[in-house]
Design an enzyme around this catalytic site. Structure first.
Site, short mmCIF file in Angstrom:
data_model
loop_
_atom_site.label_atom_id
_atom_site.label_comp_id
_atom_site.label_asym_id
_atom_site.label_seq_id
_atom_site.Cartn_x
_atom_site.Cartn_y
_atom_site.Cartn_z
N ASP A 147 0.24 5.03 0.75
CA ASP A 147 -0.20 6.55 1.66
C ASP A 147 0.24 5.41 3.43
OD1 ASP A 147 -0.67 7.48 -0.34
OD2 ASP A 147 -1.98 8.64 0.14
N ASP A 160 1.14 -1.15 0.00
CA ASP A 160 0.29 -0.44 -0.34
C ASP A 160 1.29 1.02 0.01
OD1 ASP A 160 -1.99 1.65 0.40
OD2 ASP A 160 -1.67 1.47 2.68
#
Ligand code: MG
Length: 266
Positions: free
Chosen positions: A66, A64
């Site tokens: 952020d 992922d």
């Protein structure tokens, strides 16, 4: 008995929980049966049971973006330039905790950015975005080992594509921000990269790499990472929200991304 990794080289802690431990370069392994959450709380250190898979078979690692691969939530920082950070960051946090529908929340937050100059995206990238600690070492480790790497994000492709090119990730996917006359339109273009789309991307990459999903490993921090975590061979919760910690195979709450290397060595 289970094999437990302690991700710090504090041998005093090791001695307190077990007399039977082995010291590696970057971590300590114990043969113990313990309450991992209690140990993490007590010693403020990462403890993890070693997942029962052959890490030599891991051929793909998906991050992922952020708050996992990078230090910020990009949308919150864009909002800061419009003096909207408190409102938008609160919504981002609730979405990542699984309290809001991801699609609705993303559409609402993006709408608040309407009219902002796209130069702000450049400023967020150059002035605020950085890899989380240990990220570069982990990516170099995977490159040397022939493990393909990818980033998938419910954030924006302006950041993910550029980051992937800069640090040498093999694949990237994220949402596309609408832009007209050098300003944000306040809309997301095309399909939203939500939890389901992230999981689909993992499956797509496994097909491209000709591996099973069991040979893919993922790392995330938010509720929208849970679906891809559930289909991967091993999942990592990195400084993650409680709902993600609860569902991950490996939990890193104190160390950097390079702690993931410990599972591949020794
Ligand atoms: Mg995240």
């Amino acid at each position: 008995m289970q094999t437990v990794i302690q991700h710090s080289l504090d041998t005093n802690i090791a001695k307190q929980i077990s007399v039977d431990f082995q010291i590696y370069n970057a971590h300590i392994r114990h043969q113990v049966c313990v309450d991992l959450n209690a140990l993490r709380q007590q010693y403020q250190t990462d403890f993890n049971a070693v997942p029962k898979i052959d890490f030599a078979q891991v051929k793909l690692f998906i991050f992922d973006m952020d708050s996992t691969l990078i230090n910020i939530e990009c949308i919150d920082e864009i909002a800061d330039f419009a003096n909207l950070k408190p409102q938008i960051a609160a919504l981002t946090r609730r979405a990542m905790c699984g309290e809001l529908d991801f699609n609705i929340s993303l559409i609402e937050r993006t709408a608040l950015l309407k009219g902002l100059d796209i130069g702000i995206l450049e400023r967020v990238y150059t002035e605020r975005l950085a890899l989380n600690p240990g990220g570069r070492a982990l990516i170099e480790f995977f490159k040397n080992r022939g493990v393909k790497t990818a980033v998938v994000s419910g954030g924006f492709d302006f950041f993910s594509n550029r980051l992937a090119a800069e640090i040498g990730l093999n694949y990237a996917r994220a949402n596309k921000l609408g832009i007209k006359n050098s300003q944000l339109t306040g809309k997301v273009e095309g399909d939203i990269i939500n939890a389901h789309a992230k999981a689909k991307f993992v499956i797509e990459l496994c097909e491209i790499c000709k591996i099973s999903t069991g040979q893919a490993m993922v790392a995330g921090d938010g509720a929208n990472d849970l679906e891809m975590m559930s289909i991967a061979g091993v999942s990592v919760a990195y400084h993650a929200k409680p709902v993600v910690v609860k569902n991950a195979d490996i939990v890193i709450n104190f160390g950097g991304l390079d702690k993931i290397i410990d599972f591949f060595v020794g």
